[in-house]
Design an enzyme around this catalytic site. Sequence first.
Site, mmCIF file in Angstrom:
data_model
loop_
_atom_site.group_PDB
_atom_site.id
_atom_site.type_symbol
_atom_site.label_atom_id
_atom_site.label_comp_id
_atom_site.label_asym_id
_atom_site.label_seq_id
_atom_site.Cartn_x
_atom_site.Cartn_y
_atom_site.Cartn_z
ATOM 1 C CG ASN A 11 -7.654 -11.876 53.605
ATOM 2 O OD1 ASN A 11 -6.598 -11.272 53.426
ATOM 3 N ND2 ASN A 11 -8.683 -11.316 54.233
ATOM 4 C CD GLU A 43 -7.715 -7.716 54.404
ATOM 5 O OE1 GLU A 43 -7.450 -6.549 54.737
ATOM 6 O OE2 GLU A 43 -7.544 -8.699 55.138
ATOM 7 C CE1 TYR A 130 -11.726 -9.179 54.211
ATOM 8 C CE2 TYR A 130 -11.692 -6.955 53.294
ATOM 9 C CZ TYR A 130 -11.411 -7.835 54.330
ATOM 10 O OH TYR A 130 -10.815 -7.374 55.483
ATOM 11 C CG ASP A 171 -11.879 -12.999 55.260
ATOM 12 O OD1 ASP A 171 -12.650 -13.522 56.094
ATOM 13 O OD2 ASP A 171 -11.048 -12.118 55.565
ATOM 14 C CG ASN A 173 -13.994 -10.875 58.244
ATOM 15 O OD1 ASN A 173 -13.103 -11.218 59.020
ATOM 16 N ND2 ASN A 173 -13.782 -10.018 57.250
ATOM 17 C CG ASP A 271 -4.187 -12.198 58.948
ATOM 18 O OD1 ASP A 271 -4.260 -12.154 57.711
ATOM 19 O OD2 ASP A 271 -4.772 -11.379 59.690
ATOM 20 C CG HIS A 272 -7.004 -14.868 56.175
ATOM 21 N ND1 HIS A 272 -8.329 -15.126 56.474
ATOM 22 C CD2 HIS A 272 -6.781 -13.592 56.569
ATOM 23 C CE1 HIS A 272 -8.881 -14.058 57.014
ATOM 24 N NE2 HIS A 272 -7.962 -13.113 57.095
#
Length: 281
Positions: A11, A43, A130, A171, A173, A271-272
């Site tokens: 991501n 993303e 995603y 990702d 989540n 951030d990944h």
Amino acid sequence: MTELVRIAAWNVNSIKVRLPQVLRWLQDQEKAKKPIDALCLQELKLTDDKYPHRELEEAGYLSLAAGQKTYNGVAIIVRKAALAPMASDLETAFLKPVRNIPGNADEQQRILAATVCFKGMQPVRLVSAYFPNGQSPDSDKFVYKLGWLKALEAWLKDELSQNSRLALLGDFNIAPTDVDVYDPSKWVGQNLVSPPEREAFQRLIELGLTDSFRMFEQAPKSFSWWDYRMMGFRRNAGMRIDHILLSDALKEKCSASLIDKEPRTWEQPSDHAPVIAEIKA
């Protein structure tokens, strides 16, 4: 003949911002003689017409993208040198492409699937995903997430019946267990770790998929995402929410699975961190 194919998910939290890092990471892997043969991105945060096909192709990669303005967006990037001779261009490199979950009306670009033919290997069905974030268990976005997960499960069941060599990368989540959370006590009842989400993850496993990372002994506190706030990465206050799930046929060929934290240390990072699985021919 290709003896090993390395597939990855990342991501990037905006391909426009992170393109130099994607190219740097791919080049670093090449220099280390551990090239990434397929990279699934999440993303993208841009429309199809702004996707950097040219820059990636000049670096030696072909890619398929499903973009969206400002939010979401997924892509599959493949290394041209790893492709079978008959898969030399966009039309032949990505077979039977699918954009979004068929039959699930949704304007958000979250799924991209294609079959890729690597040298010396049987074709592999790659799904770049995603998953919705969900925001919080009492929100409409969480209801959307659970509905999306249900639609994904139904579609993947059909995909697996047609493609024995399938990898679901991206990702999610979802942190599948408390081991995947830096401090489970702080996350009780919250999004990403709630029972309905973890149950949905488990249903994907029950379709005949395996969490490649957990096939191997891993260091404690191994995470793929860290909040930008409150020095999350420096404190290793992270979560493992990026995954590569493999069908049984690929599970048998998987020789390693890891998280590469290096790009998270770079300036202005996503951030990944990328997650990787190695598949033997």
